[in-house]
Design a protein around this motif. Sequence first.
Motif, mmCIF file in Angstrom:
data_model
loop_
_atom_site.group_PDB
_atom_site.id
_atom_site.type_symbol
_atom_site.label_atom_id
_atom_site.label_comp_id
_atom_site.label_asym_id
_atom_site.label_seq_id
_atom_site.Cartn_x
_atom_site.Cartn_y
_atom_site.Cartn_z
ATOM 1 N N SER A 76 1.080 -10.187 4.772
ATOM 2 C CA SER A 76 2.470 -9.955 5.167
ATOM 3 C C SER A 76 3.336 -11.138 4.759
ATOM 4 O O SER A 76 2.890 -12.284 4.765
ATOM 5 N N PHE A 100 7.378 -7.696 4.135
ATOM 6 C CA PHE A 100 6.740 -7.053 2.993
ATOM 7 C C PHE A 100 5.237 -7.055 3.231
ATOM 8 O O PHE A 100 4.672 -8.075 3.622
ATOM 9 N N ALA A 102 1.176 -5.850 1.961
ATOM 10 C CA ALA A 102 0.224 -5.385 0.947
ATOM 11 C C ALA A 102 -1.136 -5.343 1.623
ATOM 12 O O ALA A 102 -1.490 -6.226 2.397
ATOM 13 N N SER A 138 0.414 0.857 -0.128
ATOM 14 C CA SER A 138 0.597 -0.553 -0.425
ATOM 15 C C SER A 138 1.171 -0.696 -1.824
ATOM 16 O O SER A 138 0.721 -0.025 -2.741
ATOM 17 N N PRO A 139 2.135 -1.536 -2.034
ATOM 18 C CA PRO A 139 2.878 -2.362 -1.082
ATOM 19 C C PRO A 139 3.886 -1.524 -0.302
ATOM 20 O O PRO A 139 4.240 -0.425 -0.695
#
Length: 186
Positions: A76, A100, A102, A138-139
């Motif tokens: 994150s 954000f 992933a 993801s993302p």
Amino acid sequence: MRALFILSLFLFNSYLVVAQDTDSKPATRAIYAELGGVGLPYSFNYDFRFDKTRMDSWGMRVGFGGYAMEGDSFFSLPVMVNKLYGKGNHFFEMGFGATFLAFNNDTYTNCYYDQNGIYTCSSTSDAGTNFILDIDGSPSVMGVLNFGYRRMPTDGGFMWKINLNPIFNNNGFWPLFAGVGFGYAF
């Protein structure tokens, strides 16, 4: 002569003490670790004020967090604009931003013998994940809000904070996510 030297030394030291007092600036930057909060599981953050002369002003925080275990990983990157309201060491903190994300979920292979005795393998993969709210892939990005208390010494030193962090994405809104942070203000 000796008395003149001692008087000069005393005046010079007095000048340095006064110069230090007038040049002191408030602690407008901080580094801290946060459990929960906008970094989701945990994060390490850098926070700074845009106005370096005032603690109770607009600022920004940037951090990173996540985990990796048994083939699953989560990363994150919280980015948030915030404002501190208060005086002295006590502040109400309010902000908004985005985290954000992933992640990588393990691909599970299901191998078996079919009815004809042929050994067959099929792979299944979870395209999304769930952290409080469903995350499609993801993302991805989650919106985050921040409402809380921050104890930050004016001259720097140990700081702590506790926050309520509503989170939201295209799958919903969760108003009761919280975080607690500890760090150093300078």
